[in-house]
Scaffold this motif. Structure first.
Motif, PDB file in Angstrom:
ATOM      1  N   PHE A  37       5.561 -10.833  -0.848  1.00  0.00           N
ATOM      2  CA  PHE A  37       5.861 -10.682  -1.784  1.00  0.00           C
ATOM      3  C   PHE A  37       7.394 -10.656  -1.849  1.00  0.00           C
ATOM      4  N   ASP A  38       8.109 -10.757  -1.220  1.00  0.00           N
ATOM      5  CA  ASP A  38       9.598 -10.371  -1.475  1.00  0.00           C
ATOM      6  C   ASP A  38       9.880  -9.026  -1.533  1.00  0.00           C
ATOM      7  N   TRP A  39       9.309  -7.848  -0.683  1.00  0.00           N
ATOM      8  CA  TRP A  39       9.424  -6.386  -0.839  1.00  0.00           C
ATOM      9  C   TRP A  39      10.834  -6.315   0.601  1.00  0.00           C
ATOM     10  N   ASP A  40      11.454  -4.983  -0.977  1.00  0.00           N
ATOM     11  CA  ASP A  40      12.733  -4.340   0.464  1.00  0.00           C
ATOM     12  C   ASP A  40      11.740  -3.615   1.695  1.00  0.00           C
ATOM     13  N   VAL A  41      12.242  -2.675   2.183  1.00  0.00           N
ATOM     14  CA  VAL A  41      11.508  -1.564   2.929  1.00  0.00           C
ATOM     15  C   VAL A  41      11.082  -0.764   2.068  1.00  0.00           C
ATOM     16  N   ALA A  42      11.555   0.105   1.529  1.00  0.00           N
ATOM     17  CA  ALA A  42      11.189   1.050   0.276  1.00  0.00           C
ATOM     18  C   ALA A  42       9.845   0.575  -0.466  1.00  0.00           C
ATOM     19  N   GLN A  43       9.961  -0.679  -1.287  1.00  0.00           N
ATOM     20  CA  GLN A  43       9.076  -1.345  -1.364  1.00  0.00           C
ATOM     21  C   GLN A  43       7.550  -0.796  -0.614  1.00  0.00           C
ATOM     22  N   TYR A  44       7.985  -2.033   0.547  1.00  0.00           N
ATOM     23  CA  TYR A  44       6.830  -2.367   1.649  1.00  0.00           C
ATOM     24  C   TYR A  44       6.372  -0.293   2.162  1.00  0.00           C
ATOM     25  N   LEU A  45       6.986   0.280   2.448  1.00  0.00           N
ATOM     26  CA  LEU A  45       6.384   1.710   2.078  1.00  0.00           C
ATOM     27  C   LEU A  45       5.666   2.372   1.396  1.00  0.00           C
ATOM     28  N   SER A  46       5.976   2.519  -0.057  1.00  0.00           N
ATOM     29  CA  SER A  46       5.309   2.408  -1.066  1.00  0.00           C
ATOM     30  C   SER A  46       4.512   2.044  -0.665  1.00  0.00           C
ATOM     31  N   ASN A  47       4.275   0.589  -0.498  1.00  0.00           N
ATOM     32  CA  ASN A  47       2.433   0.061  -0.172  1.00  0.00           C
ATOM     33  C   ASN A  47       1.789  -0.191   0.597  1.00  0.00           C
ATOM     34  N   LEU A  48       2.610   0.563   1.489  1.00  0.00           N
ATOM     35  CA  LEU A  48       2.028   0.739   3.104  1.00  0.00           C
ATOM     36  C   LEU A  48       0.929   1.865   2.300  1.00  0.00           C
ATOM     37  N   CYS A  49       1.797   3.084   1.987  1.00  0.00           N
ATOM     38  CA  CYS A  49       1.258   3.972   1.084  1.00  0.00           C
ATOM     39  C   CYS A  49      -0.368   4.041   0.378  1.00  0.00           C
ATOM     40  N   LEU A  50       0.345   3.532  -0.410  1.00  0.00           N
ATOM     41  CA  LEU A  50      -1.132   2.725  -1.871  1.00  0.00           C
ATOM     42  C   LEU A  50      -2.198   2.405  -0.949  1.00  0.00           C
ATOM     43  N   LYS A  51      -1.828   1.557   0.014  1.00  0.00           N
ATOM     44  CA  LYS A  51      -3.775   0.579   1.037  1.00  0.00           C
ATOM     45  C   LYS A  51      -3.787   1.833   1.774  1.00  0.00           C
ATOM     46  N   ALA A  52      -2.797   3.315   1.887  1.00  0.00           N
ATOM     47  CA  ALA A  52      -3.834   3.881   2.505  1.00  0.00           C
ATOM     48  C   ALA A  52      -4.593   5.233   1.797  1.00  0.00           C
ATOM     49  N   GLY A  53      -4.530   4.959   0.517  1.00  0.00           N
ATOM     50  CA  GLY A  53      -4.708   5.557  -0.834  1.00  0.00           C
ATOM     51  C   GLY A  53      -4.020   6.605  -1.147  1.00  0.00           C
ATOM     52  N   LEU A  54      -3.088   6.667  -0.193  1.00  0.00           N
ATOM     53  CA  LEU A  54      -1.582   7.772  -0.822  1.00  0.00           C
ATOM     54  C   LEU A  54      -1.189   7.698  -2.283  1.00  0.00           C
ATOM     55  N   PRO A  55      -0.369   8.338  -2.544  1.00  0.00           N
ATOM     56  CA  PRO A  55       0.486   8.094  -4.313  1.00  0.00           C
ATOM     57  C   PRO A  55       1.787   7.566  -2.804  1.00  0.00           C
ATOM     58  N   PRO A  56       2.739   6.326  -3.803  1.00  0.00           N
ATOM     59  CA  PRO A  56       3.919   5.672  -2.939  1.00  0.00           C
ATOM     60  C   PRO A  56       4.640   6.267  -2.255  1.00  0.00           C
ATOM     61  N   ASN A  57       4.823   8.059  -2.945  1.00  0.00           N
ATOM     62  CA  ASN A  57       6.031   8.803  -2.066  1.00  0.00           C
ATOM     63  C   ASN A  57       5.774   8.805  -1.060  1.00  0.00           C
ATOM     64  N   THR A  58       4.592   8.879  -0.173  1.00  0.00           N
ATOM     65  CA  THR A  58       4.175  10.207   0.447  1.00  0.00           C
ATOM     66  C   THR A  58       5.281   9.478   1.702  1.00  0.00           C
ATOM     67  N   TRP A  59       5.628   8.408   2.137  1.00  0.00           N
ATOM     68  CA  TRP A  59       5.807   8.441   3.222  1.00  0.00           C
ATOM     69  C   TRP A  59       7.597   9.328   3.126  1.00  0.00           C
ATOM     70  N   LEU A  60       8.138   9.648   2.219  1.00  0.00           N
ATOM     71  CA  LEU A  60       9.321  10.501   1.570  1.00  0.00           C
ATOM     72  C   LEU A  60       9.161  12.082   1.775  1.00  0.00           C
ATOM     73  N   GLU A  61       7.564  12.590   1.014  1.00  0.00           N
ATOM     74  CA  GLU A  61       7.462  13.509   0.944  1.00  0.00           C
ATOM     75  C   GLU A  61       7.087  14.506   1.269  1.00  0.00           C
ATOM     76  N   ARG A  62       5.996  13.537   3.145  1.00  0.00           N
ATOM     77  CA  ARG A  62       4.731  15.145   2.866  1.00  0.00           C
ATOM     78  C   ARG A  62       4.815  14.221   4.805  1.00  0.00           C
ATOM     79  N   LYS A  63       4.177  14.778   5.668  1.00  0.00           N
ATOM     80  CA  LYS A  63       4.240  14.754   7.110  1.00  0.00           C
ATOM     81  C   LYS A  63       3.516  13.772   7.169  1.00  0.00           C
ATOM     82  N   VAL A  64       3.515  12.314   8.269  1.00  0.00           N
ATOM     83  CA  VAL A  64       3.221  11.296   8.147  1.00  0.00           C
ATOM     84  C   VAL A  64       3.373  10.715   9.524  1.00  0.00           C
ATOM     85  N   ASN A  65       2.813  10.619  10.056  1.00  0.00           N
ATOM     86  CA  ASN A  65       3.248   9.132  11.133  1.00  0.00           C
ATOM     87  C   ASN A  65       3.063   7.275  10.921  1.00  0.00           C
ATOM     88  N   ILE A  66       3.971   6.736  11.009  1.00  0.00           N
ATOM     89  CA  ILE A  66       3.984   5.468  10.835  1.00  0.00           C
ATOM     90  C   ILE A  66       4.925   5.126  12.010  1.00  0.00           C
TER      91      ILE A  66
END
Length: 204
Positions: free
Chosen positions: A149-178
């Motif tokens: 999909f030609d994503w950069d890392v930020a897009q990758y992380l946002s889409n990872l959040c969406l895959k988990a049913g989370l808002p796209p900026n969750t990786w920046l705003e909440r405590k997560v384990n990646i």
């Protein structure tokens, strides 16, 4: 974890096709001879794509090494064909128009950061598959996905959040384990044909 050879990867893909064909015809796959590495517990994903469009037709896997690879591959193959909730079950006639891809995974490891911005430096596109966990939510993307999909890392992380049913900026705003993992990816060139390894996606 020792890498699979191209011969072993070819076996994995052909075995996945045989398992799916057998399941769709109401038979069981009985296998008595297979490479020794397939006795080792490993994570695996099976992805089905239409040919020649290469649209996703099913993708299910077992991320953690909880069973021998041969058993995980059999379970993932059947599930990718008939249990992916995003698609109707594959029928036998379709198999001649489907390309099979098998991803053999390393064990996911926690990406340790003090500041979420560090993820942008620690995660590498084309090498790392990712798993995110946040409370009861969990999502996974294979390392080939951001490349396709030609994503950069930020897009990758946002889409990872969406895959988990989370808002796209969750990786920046909440405590997560990646967690990150790598994969050996083997895929048919055409349906039921030569198998190649996509070596750009890292190694086991």
């Amino acid at each position: 974890m020792e890498k699979l050879t191209l011969e072993e990867g070819t076996f994995a893909v052909k075995f996945a096709r045989t398992v799916i064909e057998s399941y769709l015809t109401g038979e069981d796959t009985i296998l008595v001879d297979f490479p020794e590495k397939f006795n080792e517990p490993r994570g695996v994903f099976v992805s089905l794509h239409t040919y020649p469009e290469h649209n996703l037709r099913g993708c299910i896997g077992i991320p953690e090494p909880v069973m021998p690879l041969i058993d995980a591959l059999k379970e993932a193959s059947i599930s990718a064909a008939v249990n992916d909730p995003r698609f109707p079950a594959v029928n036998l006639d379709e198999l001649d128009e489907i390309v099979i891809e098998v991803s053999i995974l390393t064990i996911p490891k926690l990406v340790e950061v003090e500041d979420p911005a560090e993820y942008l430096e620690k995660i590498k596109i084309g090498r790392d598959g990712l798993v995110i966990e946040c409370e009861t939510c969990r999502g996974l993307l294979l390392p080939q996905v951001p490349v396709e999909f030609d994503w950069d890392v930020a897009q990758y992380l946002s889409n990872l959040c969406l895959k988990a049913g989370l808002p796209p900026n969750t990786w920046l705003e909440r405590k997560v384990n990646i967690y990150s993992f790598q994969a050996q990816v083997f895929e048919e060139v055409m349906p039921n044909s030569q198998v190649v390894e996509k070596i750009m996606y890292g190694s086991c």
